[in-house]
Enzyme design. Structure first.
Site, PDB file in Angstrom:
ATOM      1  N   LYS A 115       0.859  -1.180   0.000  1.00  0.00           N
ATOM      2  CA  LYS A 115       0.000   0.000   0.000  1.00  0.00           C
ATOM      3  C   LYS A 115       0.901   1.238   0.000  1.00  0.00           C
ATOM      4  CE  LYS A 115      -4.434   1.420   0.845  1.00  0.00           C
ATOM      5  NZ  LYS A 115      -4.928   1.428   2.235  1.00  0.00           N
ATOM      6  N   ASN A 185     -12.458   2.956  -2.721  1.00  0.00           N
ATOM      7  CA  ASN A 185     -11.963   3.613  -1.512  1.00  0.00           C
ATOM      8  C   ASN A 185     -13.067   4.489  -0.930  1.00  0.00           C
ATOM      9  OD1 ASN A 185     -10.470   4.711   0.541  1.00  0.00           O
ATOM     10  ND2 ASN A 185      -8.845   5.525  -0.763  1.00  0.00           N
TER      11      ASN A 185
END
Length: 257
Positions: A115, A185
């Site tokens: 990430k 997201n």
């Protein structure tokens, strides 16, 4: 705007790293890496796959835990039934480190997502060299052609590209670019406000055959069940797990065990 500040810092950092470790050297190193663990299969094999995140802090919430132990977190998440792990490696805003991936992979036999804020092809190769099995690509950062190129590079290296979107136009672009795993997201990277309605609103636009992941703002089993009813099969959970005193127990709660 938070995202632009992060990208500017990442550009400076990456330029320095490229001087120290040229792409030609990274490619040689990548060829010697063992095969990546199958991140996509880990999600596809479950009707409720949780990608458990390992991070120390965030720009919006500051320090999330004073007892940060990447390997210990990985073990606890695996014992609780995590399908995969996500490791923050961005150092300036999230206090992450690339070397945390190796620690996590030694501790748990699960595929690991890197990430970070990928803006250069160099970083995709670097991701494989540091042991990542999957790499996050933020759709908002790329034009469609460049996004397709990055997806292809990641797949050639045996990694799963998780393409992250927040808005409908980003979702359309990502589908057109060939994304096979798409994360919605729930956090707006412009404001860092979070609402799982982002996933719910975009769910009908995700075609069959694409693995859909709802990311951020997931607090409990009720949130998971709400998203399952919308067609999601995978969930990236960070803060709720990191802040929990009983990470294995929290994992089980999220899975409804």
């Amino acid at each position: 705007m938070f995202l632009q500040k992060i990208i500017e810092a990442k550009k400076r950092e990456t330029e320095e790293l490229k001087q120290e470790l040229p792409l030609s050297v990274l490619r040689e190193k990548a060829e010697k890496m063992p095969p990546a663990r199958d991140f996509r299969k880990a999600l596809a094999d479950s009707t409720c796959a949780i990608i458990a995140e390992i991070k120390k802090s965030s720009p919006s919430k500051g320090l999330l835990t004073g007892d940060f132990d990447p390997a210990g977190f990985a073990v606890a998440y695996a014992q609780g039934g995590a399908a995969a792990l996500s490791v923050l490696t961005e150092k300036n805003f999230f206090a992450g480190r690339p070397e945390h991936i190796a620690k996590v992979k030694t501790a748990a036999d699960l595929p690991v997502l890197r990430k970070d804020f990928i803006i250069e092809e160099w970083q995709v190769w670097e991701s494989r060299v540091i042991g990542a099995d999957a790499v996050l690509l933020i759709s908002e950062i790329f034009e469609e052609r460049r996004l397709r190129d990055f997806i292809n590079v990641a797949e050639r290296l045996g990694m799963t590209p998780l393409v992250e979107v927040h808005a409908r136009e980003e979702l359309k672009k990502s589908i057109s670019a060939g994304a096979g795993v798409i994360g919605i997201n729930n956090r707006d990277l412009g404001t860092f406000r979070t609402d799982i309605a982002a996933s719910i609103n975009l769910a009908p636009d995700i075609p069959p055959g694409i693995i859909s992941v709802s990311e951020s703002g997931i607090r409990n089993r009720a949130d998971i069940e709400r998203l399952l009813s919308c067609g999601f099969c995978a969930f990236l959970v960070g803060e709720a797990l990191v802040r929990s005193a009983d990470k294995t127990g929290k994992m089980r709660e999220l899975l409804g065990k």
